[in-house]
Scaffold this motif. Structure first.
Motif, PDB file in Angstrom:
ATOM      1  N   ASP A 170       5.424  -5.151 -19.107  1.00  0.00           N
ATOM      2  CA  ASP A 170       5.959  -3.964 -18.445  1.00  0.00           C
ATOM      3  C   ASP A 170       5.023  -3.500 -17.337  1.00  0.00           C
ATOM      4  O   ASP A 170       5.459  -3.216 -16.214  1.00  0.00           O
ATOM      5  N   ALA A 171       3.714  -3.454 -17.634  1.00  0.00           N
ATOM      6  CA  ALA A 171       2.736  -3.022 -16.625  1.00  0.00           C
ATOM      7  C   ALA A 171       2.683  -4.002 -15.462  1.00  0.00           C
ATOM      8  O   ALA A 171       2.593  -3.607 -14.288  1.00  0.00           O
ATOM      9  N   LEU A 172       2.741  -5.286 -15.776  1.00  0.00           N
ATOM     10  CA  LEU A 172       2.649  -6.309 -14.742  1.00  0.00           C
ATOM     11  C   LEU A 172       3.822  -6.246 -13.769  1.00  0.00           C
ATOM     12  O   LEU A 172       3.640  -6.208 -12.543  1.00  0.00           O
ATOM     13  N   TYR A 173       5.034  -6.216 -14.296  1.00  0.00           N
ATOM     14  CA  TYR A 173       6.199  -6.238 -13.413  1.00  0.00           C
ATOM     15  C   TYR A 173       6.407  -4.902 -12.697  1.00  0.00           C
ATOM     16  O   TYR A 173       6.956  -4.870 -11.593  1.00  0.00           O
ATOM     17  N   ARG A 174       5.950  -3.817 -13.302  1.00  0.00           N
ATOM     18  CA  ARG A 174       5.963  -2.537 -12.580  1.00  0.00           C
ATOM     19  C   ARG A 174       5.035  -2.608 -11.368  1.00  0.00           C
ATOM     20  O   ARG A 174       5.381  -2.138 -10.272  1.00  0.00           O
ATOM     21  N   ALA A 175       3.854  -3.197 -11.561  1.00  0.00           N
ATOM     22  CA  ALA A 175       2.903  -3.324 -10.458  1.00  0.00           C
ATOM     23  C   ALA A 175       3.481  -4.178  -9.332  1.00  0.00           C
ATOM     24  O   ALA A 175       3.358  -3.842  -8.146  1.00  0.00           O
ATOM     25  N   MET A 176       4.119  -5.295  -9.691  1.00  0.00           N
ATOM     26  CA  MET A 176       4.714  -6.160  -8.674  1.00  0.00           C
ATOM     27  C   MET A 176       5.836  -5.444  -7.926  1.00  0.00           C
ATOM     28  O   MET A 176       6.008  -5.617  -6.712  1.00  0.00           O
ATOM     29  N   ARG A 177       6.579  -4.595  -8.647  1.00  0.00           N
ATOM     30  CA  ARG A 177       7.664  -3.860  -8.003  1.00  0.00           C
ATOM     31  C   ARG A 177       7.112  -2.833  -7.017  1.00  0.00           C
ATOM     32  O   ARG A 177       7.662  -2.644  -5.919  1.00  0.00           O
ATOM     33  N   ILE A 178       6.030  -2.153  -7.397  1.00  0.00           N
ATOM     34  CA  ILE A 178       5.411  -1.157  -6.510  1.00  0.00           C
ATOM     35  C   ILE A 178       4.869  -1.815  -5.261  1.00  0.00           C
ATOM     36  O   ILE A 178       5.019  -1.312  -4.139  1.00  0.00           O
TER      37      ILE A 178
END
Length: 359
Positions: A170-178
């Motif tokens: 969740d943290a990883l893909y949120r970061a990529m989205r940002i």
């Protein structure tokens, strides 16, 4: 950011005439049964393999013949691309130095990444001394520091401890989205599918379905698509007129989708225990069961070697050899035509499966 497109791409006997577009700044997950070609497709995009035919475009540029090192993307797997003798601090600094930042900004980005991925206790340790989950956290911090336009990820969460996987994903893909990164991944688990914007299902080297994970789950067009998005029972059926016959019983439908042999795709959650005194649709014998996420998943074998998985409530009395009266709603089943040997003309509605003597 850049989008990625495949135009009629084939590779030996693994991929066949694949045409896909991966939208910029979106996360596309590639999945399918083992050997479907997901990892090969990622290698073609990354440039570590060259297609037999077709074209690969990044933005408007044809990169089919461009070397991997010259493509504007980052290809990642479970392995971290840094020498094992390096310290975690060394690896993070080397990553942030690739960006055109002044000294103060580099220090700030480095400190934020170390804090976000909980790397402070690990900074002085060598990479080859870390656990798989610790290596993954270093890996993700480096990717975030590099801020690539495109990430091509092949099962990069595979070695992460199961208890930490969901939070890290969740943290990883949120970061990529940002950041706005275009992510193309082959997920290590089904849980990652819910974090994607688009899901592409491969089978025998071809695209058989695409859409959101929820759309594919609700309306799978093949058993490969159904299995990719969750547990599914594949039950042989025969449709004659308006009557569907199967090893779990027979039922009538108003508008048969086909005539002849096929399969019914049935989710474990489509079954429920019959209430006391209520008629049952199926007598199910438990051969093995496991408790997960607040529910039982019981497994049994029906006639013809058909495996049935059934989801049961936590209060159910489940143990090996127990016979359970079940109800189901066949309107929820997905019926697909298939070349199968015809079933016998009539099938009993209550089937008691053979119980293996394994005690």
């Amino acid at each position: 950011m850049l989008d990625v497109a495949l135009r009629n791409v084939s590779f030996e006997n693994i991929l066949r005439d694949v045409t896909l577009t991966f939208p910029a700044s979106r996360h596309t997950a590639i999945t399918g049964p083992p050997g479907a070609g997901a990892s090969t497709l990622l290698r073609l995009i990354a440039g570590t393999a060259k297609p037999s035919s077709g074209a690969i475009l990044i933005g408007t540029r044809d990169v089919t013949s461009v070397k991997a090192s010259r493509r504007p993307l980052l290809y990642v797997t479970t392995e971290i691309d840094a020498p094992g003798r390096w310290s975690v601090q060394h690896a993070l600094i080397a990553s942030v130095r690739t960006r055109t930042l002044d000294r103060e900004d580099r220090h700030r980005e480095y400190a934020l990444a170390a804090e976000k991925w909980e790397l402070a206790p690990l900074l002085e340790r060598r990479i080859d001394s870390l656990s798989s989950t610790e290596i993954a956290r270093v890996h993700f911090a480096r990717v975030e520091l590099l801020r690539p336009a495109i990430v091509v990820a092949d099962r990069w969460l595979e070695r992460v401890n199961a208890s930490a996987r969901d939070a890290l994903a969740d943290a990883l893909y949120r970061a990529m989205r940002i950041i706005g990164t275009t992510v193309i991944s082959a997920p290590a688990t089904r849980g990652e599918l819910a974090l994607s914007d688009q899901l592409v299902v491969l089978e025998h080297g071809r695209v058989v379905q695409s859409g959101t994970a929820a759309e594919v789950f609700a309306n799978p067009r093949s058993d490969a698509a159904a299995s990719a998005t969750g547990e599914v029972d594949v039950i042989p059926v025969t449709i004659r007129g308006n009557l569907v016959e199967s090893v779990i019983g027979a039922w009538e439908i108003d508008a048969p989708p086909f005539q002849g042999s096929g399969v019914a795709l049935v989710r474990p959650g489509d079954f429920s225990p019959a209430a006391p005194g209520e008629d049952s649709d199926l007598i199910f014998g438990v051969e093995e069961a496991g408790f997960s996420d607040g529910r039982w998943i019981a497994r049994g074998m029906l006639s013809g070697g058909v495996t049935l998985r059934v989801e049961l409530p936590p209060e159910a009395n489940v143990h090996k050899g127990r016979l359970l009266a079940l109800r189901y709603d066949p309107a929820r089943f997905r019926l697909l035509p298939r070349e199968l040997a015809p079933l016998r003309a009539s099938v009993p509605t209550d089937v008691v499966p053979p119980l293996a003597e394994t005690r």
